[in-house]
Design an enzyme around this catalytic site. Structure first.
Site, PDB file in Angstrom:
ATOM      1  N   ASP A 107      94.189  41.815  97.461  1.00  0.00           N
ATOM      2  CA  ASP A 107      95.497  41.314  98.413  1.00  0.00           C
ATOM      3  C   ASP A 107      95.086  40.294  98.991  1.00  0.00           C
ATOM      4  O   ASP A 107      96.074  39.275  99.177  1.00  0.00           O
ATOM      5  CB  ASP A 107      95.926  42.489  98.857  1.00  0.00           C
ATOM      6  N   THR A 129      88.780  43.823  92.430  1.00  0.00           N
ATOM      7  CA  THR A 129      88.054  44.387  93.598  1.00  0.00           C
ATOM      8  C   THR A 129      87.606  45.921  92.916  1.00  0.00           C
ATOM      9  O   THR A 129      88.429  46.657  92.186  1.00  0.00           O
ATOM     10  CB  THR A 129      89.349  44.565  94.453  1.00  0.00           C
ATOM     11  N   ASP A 133      92.571  49.069  94.701  1.00  0.00           N
ATOM     12  CA  ASP A 133      93.784  49.191  95.655  1.00  0.00           C
ATOM     13  C   ASP A 133      94.751  48.101  95.698  1.00  0.00           C
ATOM     14  O   ASP A 133      95.635  48.046  96.669  1.00  0.00           O
ATOM     15  CB  ASP A 133      93.125  49.306  97.009  1.00  0.00           C
ATOM     16  N   ARG A 175      87.147  51.403 101.941  1.00  0.00           N
ATOM     17  CA  ARG A 175      87.655  51.683 103.420  1.00  0.00           C
ATOM     18  C   ARG A 175      89.022  52.073 103.487  1.00  0.00           C
ATOM     19  O   ARG A 175      89.431  52.931 104.294  1.00  0.00           O
ATOM     20  CB  ARG A 175      87.449  50.120 103.937  1.00  0.00           C
ATOM     21  N   ARG A 248      71.641  66.295 104.368  1.00  0.00           N
ATOM     22  CA  ARG A 248      71.334  64.691 104.184  1.00  0.00           C
ATOM     23  C   ARG A 248      72.555  63.960 103.969  1.00  0.00           C
ATOM     24  O   ARG A 248      73.388  64.289 103.203  1.00  0.00           O
ATOM     25  CB  ARG A 248      70.181  64.671 103.241  1.00  0.00           C
TER      26      ARG A 248
END
Length: 324
Positions: A107, A129, A133, A175, A248
């Site tokens: 975008d 990407t 998204d 993200r 972990r």
């Protein structure tokens, strides 16, 4: 309709994605087939402003379809977000005879293409990407390779997690979008999937789930955590303290961007790259190509950028049901 073009520029911008080279290859060879010159622009909009521009031939894109990353390289460019930078970019395009540009990215990259279109440079965006998204398309180049890379890594972590009877928190990229996390959650059989769009930050629920699963006899516990939530290492410490189960964190990071693209990414990228050239040759501008319902399509960049994309509620519900 924009005027007919004679020279097409191609650049990759933003984060790299497996399959970008396949798209570059398709752009170059489809353009040459249509009698157009092709100019490669290195390092995205930053390279455009620095005039890192060279003519490309069919041989320049030989033996690249199997390579990850982008042969044109990519970079962020704050200067191009300013009107002065955008005007300079349009003038450089005219100086080099570039009257059409294909921008491969997400975008943010399309917003740059939008500005060039407004300044008279024919532009088409190709969605590249790993995050899946870009709202106006069902598919983005690089997603299939990235999610398979993450899936294979999580399988390996599961092996050692089972051996040591651990809880493992595995952080994947994404993200602002949880598509990689969701797909890995289902494909890897994770016990919990934490998505930016869905997670309520109720850590006690995770603790309770781990304890209950131990009582049922489960030997391990896999939590897929999206980058947008993050803090996997500190989360692991808190969970271990609350459950008594060795925990972990593994952050997969940039390995998800690399690697040889899958057949799907090579095919989709090749089709989208060729289609971008074809609509430029038809005189279209300020367009973004994509896929809807399994078919190639294009739409106005302004319309595409105004759209939003959400996690499918049914897919998320199923991921929760299958984790029990």
């Amino acid at each position: 309709m924009a005027n007919e073009i004679s020279t097409i520029g191609v650049l990759t911008s933003g984060g790299d994605a497996p399959g970008m080279n396949a798209a570059i290859r398709a752009v170059v060879r489809e353009a040459l087939t249509n009698g157009k010159r092709v100019m490669g622009i290195k390092r995205g909009y930053a390279g455009l402003l620095q005039e890192e521009i060279f003519e490309m031939s069919a041989i320049d894109v030989s033996d690249i379809i199997q390579r990850g990353g982008t042969i044109l390289q990519t970079a962020r460019c704050t200067e191009f977000t300013t009107p002065e930078g955008q005007q300079k970019g349009a003038e450089i395009c005219r100086k080099h005879g570039i009257d059409g540009i294909i921008v491969i990215g997400g975008d943010g990259s399309f917003r740059g293409a939008q500005k060039l279109a407004a300044l008279g440079i024919n532009t088409v965006g190709v969605p590249g990407t790993i995050d899946l998204d870009v709202a106006c398309t069902d598919y983005t180049i690089g997603f299939d390779t990235a999610v398979n890379t993450a899936m294979e890594a999580i399988d390996k972590v599961r092996d050692t997690s089972t051996s040591h009877e651990r809880c493992s928190i595995i952080e994947v990229m994404g993200r602002g979008a949880g598509f990689i996390a969701l797909w890995c959650g289902v494909a890897n059989g994770a016990e919990n999937v934490l998505l930016p769009e869905k997670y309520d930050y109720n850590e006690q629920a995770l603790v309770n789930n781990i304890i209950n699963n131990r009582k049922k006899g489960k030997k391990h516990h896999i939590i897929i955590n999206a980058e947008g939530i993050g803090h996997s290492t500190s989360m692991a410490k808190r969970i271990e303290a609350a459950t008594g189960v060795e925990t972990r964190a593994t952050i997969l990071g940039y390995m998800q961007r690399g690697g040889s693209p899958t057949a799907k990414d090579r095919m989709k990228a090749s089709m989208m790259g060729a289609y971008a050239v074809d609509i430029l040759c038809q005189g279209k501008s300020n367009r973004v190509v994509g896929e809807r319902g399994g078919r190639l399509m294009d739409m106005d960049i302004d319309e595409g950028l105004a759209m939003t994309k959400a996690i499918d509620d049914y897919e998320y519900l199923v991921s929760c049901n299958l984790s029990k």
